[in-house]
Design a protein around this motif. Structure first.
Motif, PDB file in Angstrom:
ATOM      1  N   MET A 111       2.578  12.638   0.819  1.00 21.85           N
ATOM      2  CA  MET A 111       1.514  13.509   1.346  1.00 21.85           C
ATOM      3  C   MET A 111       2.058  14.913   1.615  1.00 21.85           C
ATOM      4  O   MET A 111       1.381  15.914   1.383  1.00 21.85           O
ATOM      5  CB  MET A 111       0.948  12.904   2.628  1.00 21.85           C
ATOM      6  CG  MET A 111      -0.249  13.627   3.188  1.00 21.85           C
ATOM      7  SD  MET A 111      -0.891  12.764   4.628  1.00 21.85           S
ATOM      8  CE  MET A 111       0.384  13.112   5.812  1.00 21.85           C
TER       9      MET A 111
ATOM     10  N   ARG B 222      -4.457  -1.337  -5.660  1.00 19.49           N
ATOM     11  CA  ARG B 222      -3.134  -1.906  -5.358  1.00 19.49           C
ATOM     12  C   ARG B 222      -2.754  -2.971  -6.391  1.00 19.49           C
ATOM     13  O   ARG B 222      -1.628  -3.001  -6.876  1.00 19.49           O
ATOM     14  CB  ARG B 222      -3.119  -2.494  -3.936  1.00 19.49           C
ATOM     15  CG  ARG B 222      -2.972  -1.402  -2.873  1.00 19.49           C
ATOM     16  CD  ARG B 222      -3.005  -1.981  -1.474  1.00 19.49           C
ATOM     17  NE  ARG B 222      -4.356  -2.267  -1.041  1.00 19.49           N
ATOM     18  CZ  ARG B 222      -4.708  -3.248  -0.221  1.00 19.49           C
ATOM     19  NH1 ARG B 222      -3.800  -4.086   0.247  1.00 19.49           N
ATOM     20  NH2 ARG B 222      -5.962  -3.428   0.144  1.00 19.49           N
TER      21      ARG B 222
ATOM     22  N   LEU C 227      -4.506   3.055   2.095  1.00 20.76           N
ATOM     23  CA  LEU C 227      -4.795   4.259   1.303  1.00 20.76           C
ATOM     24  C   LEU C 227      -5.411   3.855  -0.028  1.00 20.76           C
ATOM     25  O   LEU C 227      -6.381   4.451  -0.488  1.00 20.76           O
ATOM     26  CB  LEU C 227      -3.486   5.034   1.062  1.00 20.76           C
ATOM     27  CG  LEU C 227      -3.561   6.218   0.089  1.00 20.76           C
ATOM     28  CD1 LEU C 227      -4.402   7.355   0.678  1.00 20.76           C
ATOM     29  CD2 LEU C 227      -2.150   6.733  -0.222  1.00 20.76           C
TER      30      LEU C 227
ATOM     31  N   LYS D 277      -3.837  11.047  -5.514  1.00 28.91           N
ATOM     32  CA  LYS D 277      -4.527  10.861  -4.226  1.00 28.91           C
ATOM     33  C   LYS D 277      -4.384  12.081  -3.324  1.00 28.91           C
ATOM     34  O   LYS D 277      -5.328  12.517  -2.700  1.00 28.91           O
ATOM     35  CB  LYS D 277      -3.940   9.676  -3.469  1.00 28.91           C
ATOM     36  CG  LYS D 277      -4.452   8.328  -3.868  1.00 28.91           C
ATOM     37  CD  LYS D 277      -5.685   7.882  -3.092  1.00 28.91           C
ATOM     38  CE  LYS D 277      -6.097   6.508  -3.605  1.00 28.91           C
ATOM     39  NZ  LYS D 277      -7.474   6.197  -3.484  1.00 28.91           N
ATOM     40  N   TYR D 278      -3.156  12.583  -3.221  1.00 28.28           N
ATOM     41  CA  TYR D 278      -2.885  13.613  -2.237  1.00 28.28           C
ATOM     42  C   TYR D 278      -3.028  15.039  -2.754  1.00 28.28           C
ATOM     43  O   TYR D 278      -3.341  15.939  -2.001  1.00 28.28           O
ATOM     44  CB  TYR D 278      -1.480  13.437  -1.656  1.00 28.28           C
ATOM     45  CG  TYR D 278      -1.345  12.252  -0.722  1.00 28.28           C
ATOM     46  CD1 TYR D 278      -2.176  12.135   0.402  1.00 28.28           C
ATOM     47  CD2 TYR D 278      -0.392  11.274  -0.948  1.00 28.28           C
ATOM     48  CE1 TYR D 278      -2.052  11.058   1.261  1.00 28.28           C
ATOM     49  CE2 TYR D 278      -0.260  10.198  -0.079  1.00 28.28           C
ATOM     50  CZ  TYR D 278      -1.101  10.092   1.028  1.00 28.28           C
ATOM     51  OH  TYR D 278      -0.973   9.032   1.881  1.00 28.28           O
TER      52      TYR D 278
ATOM     53  N   ARG E 207       4.149   6.937   1.730  1.00 26.69           N
ATOM     54  CA  ARG E 207       2.855   7.653   1.796  1.00 26.69           C
ATOM     55  C   ARG E 207       3.017   8.987   2.518  1.00 26.69           C
ATOM     56  O   ARG E 207       2.541  10.016   2.040  1.00 26.69           O
ATOM     57  CB  ARG E 207       1.801   6.798   2.530  1.00 26.69           C
ATOM     58  CG  ARG E 207       1.359   5.576   1.771  1.00 26.69           C
ATOM     59  CD  ARG E 207       0.060   5.014   2.367  1.00 26.69           C
ATOM     60  NE  ARG E 207       0.136   4.723   3.786  1.00 26.69           N
ATOM     61  CZ  ARG E 207       0.577   3.562   4.297  1.00 26.69           C
ATOM     62  NH1 ARG E 207       0.982   2.581   3.515  1.00 26.69           N
ATOM     63  NH2 ARG E 207       0.612   3.368   5.601  1.00 26.69           N
ATOM     64  N   LYS E 208       3.713   8.940   3.667  1.00 30.12           N
ATOM     65  CA  LYS E 208       3.877  10.178   4.454  1.00 30.12           C
ATOM     66  C   LYS E 208       4.652  11.226   3.660  1.00 30.12           C
ATOM     67  O   LYS E 208       4.278  12.396   3.627  1.00 30.12           O
ATOM     68  CB  LYS E 208       4.611   9.888   5.764  1.00 30.12           C
ATOM     69  CG  LYS E 208       3.703   9.345   6.847  1.00 30.12           C
ATOM     70  CD  LYS E 208       4.505   9.060   8.129  1.00 30.12           C
ATOM     71  CE  LYS E 208       3.877   7.927   8.919  1.00 30.12           C
ATOM     72  NZ  LYS E 208       4.832   7.156   9.697  1.00 30.12           N
TER      73      LYS E 208
ATOM     74  N   SER F  68       6.271   1.232   2.775  1.00 26.62           N
ATOM     75  CA  SER F  68       5.107   1.857   2.146  1.00 26.62           C
ATOM     76  C   SER F  68       4.639   3.073   2.943  1.00 26.62           C
ATOM     77  O   SER F  68       4.260   4.093   2.372  1.00 26.62           O
ATOM     78  CB  SER F  68       3.977   0.843   2.013  1.00 26.62           C
ATOM     79  OG  SER F  68       4.391  -0.193   1.166  1.00 26.62           O
ATOM     80  N   SER F  69       4.683   2.964   4.291  1.00 25.00           N
ATOM     81  CA  SER F  69       4.152   4.099   5.069  1.00 25.00           C
ATOM     82  C   SER F  69       5.048   5.330   4.964  1.00 25.00           C
ATOM     83  O   SER F  69       4.544   6.454   4.913  1.00 25.00           O
ATOM     84  CB  SER F  69       3.901   3.711   6.524  1.00 25.00           C
ATOM     85  OG  SER F  69       5.023   3.117   7.072  1.00 25.00           O
TER      86      SER F  69
ATOM     87  N   ASP G 281       0.831  -1.219   0.000  1.00 33.62           N
ATOM     88  CA  ASP G 281       0.000   0.000   0.000  1.00 33.62           C
ATOM     89  C   ASP G 281       0.860   1.261   0.000  1.00 33.62           C
ATOM     90  O   ASP G 281       0.892   1.951   1.026  1.00 33.62           O
ATOM     91  CB  ASP G 281      -0.925  -0.040   1.214  1.00 33.62           C
ATOM     92  CG  ASP G 281      -1.892   1.135   1.229  1.00 33.62           C
ATOM     93  OD1 ASP G 281      -2.389   1.498   0.153  1.00 33.62           O
ATOM     94  OD2 ASP G 281      -2.154   1.690   2.311  1.00 33.62           O
TER      95      ASP G 281
ATOM     96  N   LEU H 138       0.039   8.448  -6.317  1.00 40.39           N
ATOM     97  CA  LEU H 138       0.172   9.177  -5.043  1.00 40.39           C
ATOM     98  C   LEU H 138      -0.111  10.660  -5.249  1.00 40.39           C
ATOM     99  O   LEU H 138      -0.785  11.297  -4.434  1.00 40.39           O
ATOM    100  CB  LEU H 138       1.580   8.983  -4.474  1.00 40.39           C
ATOM    101  CG  LEU H 138       1.870   7.622  -3.841  1.00 40.39           C
ATOM    102  CD1 LEU H 138       3.374   7.426  -3.661  1.00 40.39           C
ATOM    103  CD2 LEU H 138       1.138   7.463  -2.508  1.00 40.39           C
TER     104      LEU H 138
END
Ligand code: COA
Length: 162
Positions: free
Chosen positions: A139, A50, A44, A159-160, A135-136, A131-132, A11, A156
């Motif tokens: 973002m 995915r 997410l 999404k963000y 993402r962070k 993955s986290s 993810d 990404l």
């Protein structure tokens, strides 16, 4: 036919995961990237997103024709048995991964005999990726182009940042 199942939440999928998948593809006749549908993690990306991203990424990164993508739910060992897989493939990035992976491998072996876990060391370029963290960073507007395949970077961004 030696079938290996590379399972995870993905993810999203990163270049670290793809490095493991590509190397596993040279060790097994077929590698199934198995995307966990129900997990304690609140993803997410949906399961369909995915899987689609991974299908695009394995082509973008030339992982090999013997790499396929599937979603699974329930116990991983039951999924492996349903696919006639002989091995679960996991990537190890650092010693800190070992404890949890060791526990999971032993649990899986006690749940089903005959399915062994094979660990591949992550490539040194990818040791710090997860993955986290991707993402962070995305973002907050970081450029993650060197860490994920192009399709994931675009997803990404959408999404963000719309
Ligand atoms: N490169 C980059 N990142 C990597 C990596 C690599 N080579 N290897 C692991 N990671 C990261 C992942 O990105 C993930 O990061 P995050 O926590 O920031 O999202 C983290 O390491 C661990 O994720 P992953 O390897 O995808 O495993 P997971 O914990 O998400 O998934 C399952 C584990 C799905 C395989 C496991 O929960 C499972 O088997 N579930 C099914 C139910 C079951 O059978 N349970 C009993 C056994 S536990």
């Amino acid at each position: 036919m030696r079938i290996g199942v590379y399972a995870g939440t993905f993810d999203p999928i990163t270049n670290g995961h793809l490095d493991i998948a590509k190397r596993a593809a040279s060790l097994f006749d077929k590698v199934i990237i198995a995307v966990a549908e129900d997990n304690y993690k609140q993803p997410l990306f949906s399961i369909e997103e995915r899987c689609d991203l991974i299908r695009t990424a394995i082509v973008e990164k030339n992982c090999g024709d013997n790499v396929v993508v599937d979603a699974f739910s329930g116990l991983l060992v039951d999924y492996c048995a349903s696919q006639n897989a002989c091995s679960i493939i996991r990537g190890l990035r650092a010693i800190s991964d070992f404890d949890q992976e060791f526990q999971m491998a032993l649990l899986n072996r006690s749940l089903k005999q005959g399915i062994d876990t094979v660990f591949l060391m992550s490539g040194s370029r990818y040791l710090f990726i997860s993955s986290s963290i991707i993402r962070k960073s995305a973002m907050l507007g970081a450029n993650v182009d060197d860490l994920v395949p192009p399709c994931v970077s675009k997803a990404l961004q959408r999404k963000y940042h719309g």
